[in-house]
Design a protein around this motif. Structure first.
Motif, PDB file in Angstrom:
ATOM      1  N   ALA A 177      36.591  51.967  39.988  1.00  0.00           N
ATOM      2  CA  ALA A 177      36.422  50.904  41.249  1.00  0.00           C
ATOM      3  C   ALA A 177      36.312  49.526  40.694  1.00  0.00           C
ATOM      4  O   ALA A 177      35.422  49.383  39.765  1.00  0.00           O
ATOM      5  N   ALA A 178      36.871  48.394  41.145  1.00  0.00           N
ATOM      6  CA  ALA A 178      36.559  47.090  41.017  1.00  0.00           C
ATOM      7  C   ALA A 178      35.577  46.796  41.864  1.00  0.00           C
ATOM      8  O   ALA A 178      35.730  46.928  43.291  1.00  0.00           O
ATOM      9  N   ALA A 241      38.371  40.770  43.304  1.00  0.00           N
ATOM     10  CA  ALA A 241      38.032  41.279  44.432  1.00  0.00           C
ATOM     11  C   ALA A 241      37.627  42.707  44.442  1.00  0.00           C
ATOM     12  O   ALA A 241      37.989  43.291  43.372  1.00  0.00           O
ATOM     13  N   ALA A 242      37.053  43.200  45.260  1.00  0.00           N
ATOM     14  CA  ALA A 242      36.676  44.744  45.272  1.00  0.00           C
ATOM     15  C   ALA A 242      38.077  45.263  45.588  1.00  0.00           C
ATOM     16  O   ALA A 242      38.914  45.023  46.360  1.00  0.00           O
ATOM     17  N   ASP A 243      38.233  46.538  44.981  1.00  0.00           N
ATOM     18  CA  ASP A 243      39.184  47.424  45.071  1.00  0.00           C
ATOM     19  C   ASP A 243      38.789  48.889  44.723  1.00  0.00           C
ATOM     20  O   ASP A 243      38.526  49.051  43.420  1.00  0.00           O
ATOM     21  N   PRO A 244      38.899  49.640  45.709  1.00  0.00           N
ATOM     22  CA  PRO A 244      38.407  51.239  45.388  1.00  0.00           C
ATOM     23  C   PRO A 244      39.208  51.890  44.483  1.00  0.00           C
ATOM     24  O   PRO A 244      38.700  53.130  43.692  1.00  0.00           O
ATOM     25  N   GLY A 245      40.428  51.603  43.892  1.00  0.00           N
ATOM     26  CA  GLY A 245      41.283  52.486  43.001  1.00  0.00           C
ATOM     27  C   GLY A 245      41.665  53.468  43.488  1.00  0.00           C
ATOM     28  O   GLY A 245      41.932  54.434  42.777  1.00  0.00           O
ATOM     29  N   THR A 246      41.772  53.719  44.733  1.00  0.00           N
ATOM     30  CA  THR A 246      42.288  54.967  45.407  1.00  0.00           C
ATOM     31  C   THR A 246      43.316  55.515  44.609  1.00  0.00           C
ATOM     32  O   THR A 246      44.388  54.794  44.698  1.00  0.00           O
ATOM     33  N   GLY A 247      43.600  56.592  44.274  1.00  0.00           N
ATOM     34  CA  GLY A 247      44.656  57.438  43.731  1.00  0.00           C
ATOM     35  C   GLY A 247      45.321  56.965  42.632  1.00  0.00           C
ATOM     36  O   GLY A 247      46.528  57.404  42.003  1.00  0.00           O
TER      37      GLY A 247
END
Length: 470
Positions: A177-178, A241-247
């Motif tokens: 994740a970011a 920026a924040a990014d959960p990296g989902t999938g």
């Protein structure tokens, strides 16, 4: 009678084990556009009195082998001279030669496989089967076996030129994740990957789902700190920026890192005049000054001033065996191949020119009874350069006026391979704003003074990425 043509000149070099002694090894062809290597004999006229007003004799009193090699920057070509200039080696996170393919999912090694860790992106080199040279994610590693996922490998015996190299890392689906300050993981342990502060990452892969959905989280960033489940990053892309990296199975690529150090590296360099079968050998050559130049409308350039021991002449090459060929990577230009220039972690404005210099302050050491140099004295590693940018605002000039420390870095890349040159701690000196005549652009010009950076222990760093995708 044939006379020598410069269009038939070739340069070759081999690293020396003992200073000034050419080893019994093949030489490697060096890509260069200019050279001025020469053996300069120095004479002095006798001063004895003569009543006929003539000079009685001339004595040979000294000699020196020195000159400059100029190169157009292409990946791999300047690496031996980069290391010689830095007094430091490129350090890979993991690279092992003499590899084999033991099964459809494993590389075999005699030892050292523990340098690889789960999550590493591994690239094979020198194998006969093309798939064995592909990019694979490591799932497990022991001293003698490295297991990978993905496209099956073809079983193949070991060889001295067969190697595996870590070129990056990949998280499992949704694992990376970011965060506002860098990258975070749940399962991947960043401390096992051979990463260190100051090293650069190219975040994002070429395949679907191998990059963050937030475009600004893909690109170039520098590692500030490493812990098990977090990588603190500075010099992040604008808009990070924040990014959960989902999938997503996010990839990041890294390279080998060289920093200025204290290891003395010398080369024997031969200049071959192929059309007239003449070869000049310059022994004990060390880099006194390295200069890198990025300028608008030009190919990127690297030049190296050298001094050494002495020179020899022969009718054939001095290397043992056939010379090794030069690389074929494309030359880099200042239009499409400079991916970024960053000052203080952010943009450096609209840049016209950047030069980076490393002066090792080498000196010739002389002795009675010896023609040429008996050693090369080593001084301080003085790092500097220049920065020219169009005058848009006062932020950079304010740093100059206040004596505020900053940093400078640029990425030069072509053919999916890149160099990142970093001066991690810089002060601006000699600054001026040029507005000298009508109908002209206003330009900021600064001289750069590189200082030792406490975080990395260096004044200049070069990352070489054999592969990246962003």
């Amino acid at each position: 009678m044939t006379i020598g043509d410069t269009s038939r000149v070739a340069l070759r070099l081999v690293e020396e084990t003992s200073w000034g002694v050419t080893p019994a090894l093949p030489m490697r062809t060096l890509r260069a556009k200019q050279q001025s290597l020469d053996f300069n004999l120095r004479h002095v006229a006798s001063e004895e009195f003569r009543d006929d007003r003539q000079v009685a004799d001339v004595a040979r009193i000294d000699a020196g082998a020195a000159g400059t090699i100029g190169m157009e920057l292409s990946f791999g070509a300047p690496d031996p001279l980069f290391e010689a200039a830095l007094f430091g080696r490129f350090q890979p996170a993991a690279r092992l030669s003499g590899a084999a393919v033991a099964s459809t999912a494993t590389y075999g090694l005699s030892a050292g496989g523990g340098a690889f860790a789960a999550g590493h992106l591994l690239r094979g080199e020198g194998f006969a089967a093309a798939g064995n040279n592909g990019l694979h994610r490591v799932t497990a590693a022991t001293a003698t076996i490295v297991t990978v996922a993905g496209t099956p490998l073809a079983v193949e015996g070991s060889g001295a030129d067969k190697a595996i190299r870590a070129v990056g890392f990949e998280g499992a689906s949704g694992d990376l994740a970011a965060t506002p300050s860098g990258l975070a993981s749940t399962a991947l342990d960043f401390t096992t990957l051979g990463l260190r502060p100051g090293q650069w990452l190219a975040i994002g892969g070429a395949g679907a789902g191998q990059s963050f959905a937030t475009a600004a989280c893909n690109g170039w960033a520098r590692i500030a700190a490493v812990s098990a489940n977090a990588l603190a990053l500075d010099h992040r892309p604008e808009g990070w920026a924040a990014d959960p990296g989902t999938g997503r199975t996010v990839r990041a690529f890294f390279g080998e890192v060289a920093r200025n150090g204290v290891e003395e590296i010398s080369h024997s360099i031969e200049r071959v005049h192929a059309d007239i079968a003449q070869v000049l050998l310059f022994r004990g050559q060390m880099v006194r000054l390295m200069r890198l130049t990025l300028a608008t409308g030009r190919i990127l350039e690297a030049s190296f001033e050298l001094i050494g021991r002495d020179a020899l002449r022969g009718d054939a090459g001095f290397g043992t065996g056939d010379p090794l060929p030069a690389g074929t990577a494309p030359v880099m230009n200042a239009v499409g191949d400079v991916l970024l220039v960053r000052e203080g972690g952010g943009g450096a404005g609209i840049v016209r020119q950047v030069t980076v210099e490393l002066n090792n302050n080498l000196r010739e050491v002389k002795a009675v009874g010896a023609l040429g140099n008996v050693a090369i004295g080593v001084g301080d590693a003085a790092v500097g350069g220049t920065l020219e940018a169009y005058f848009q605002d006062g932020a950079l000039y304010d740093k100059y006026l206040a004596g505020t420390e900053t940093s400078l870095a640029f990425v030069a890349a072509a053919g999916g391979q890149a160099y990142v040159v970093t001066l991690p701690r810089v002060k601006l000196s000699g600054g001026r704003i040029e507005a000298g005549s009508r109908n002209a652009d206003c330009v900021l010009r600064f001289e750069l003074m590189g200082l030792r950076d406490p975080a990395t222990g260096c004044s200049i760093q070069i990352d070489r990425l054999a592969e990246f995708a962003v």
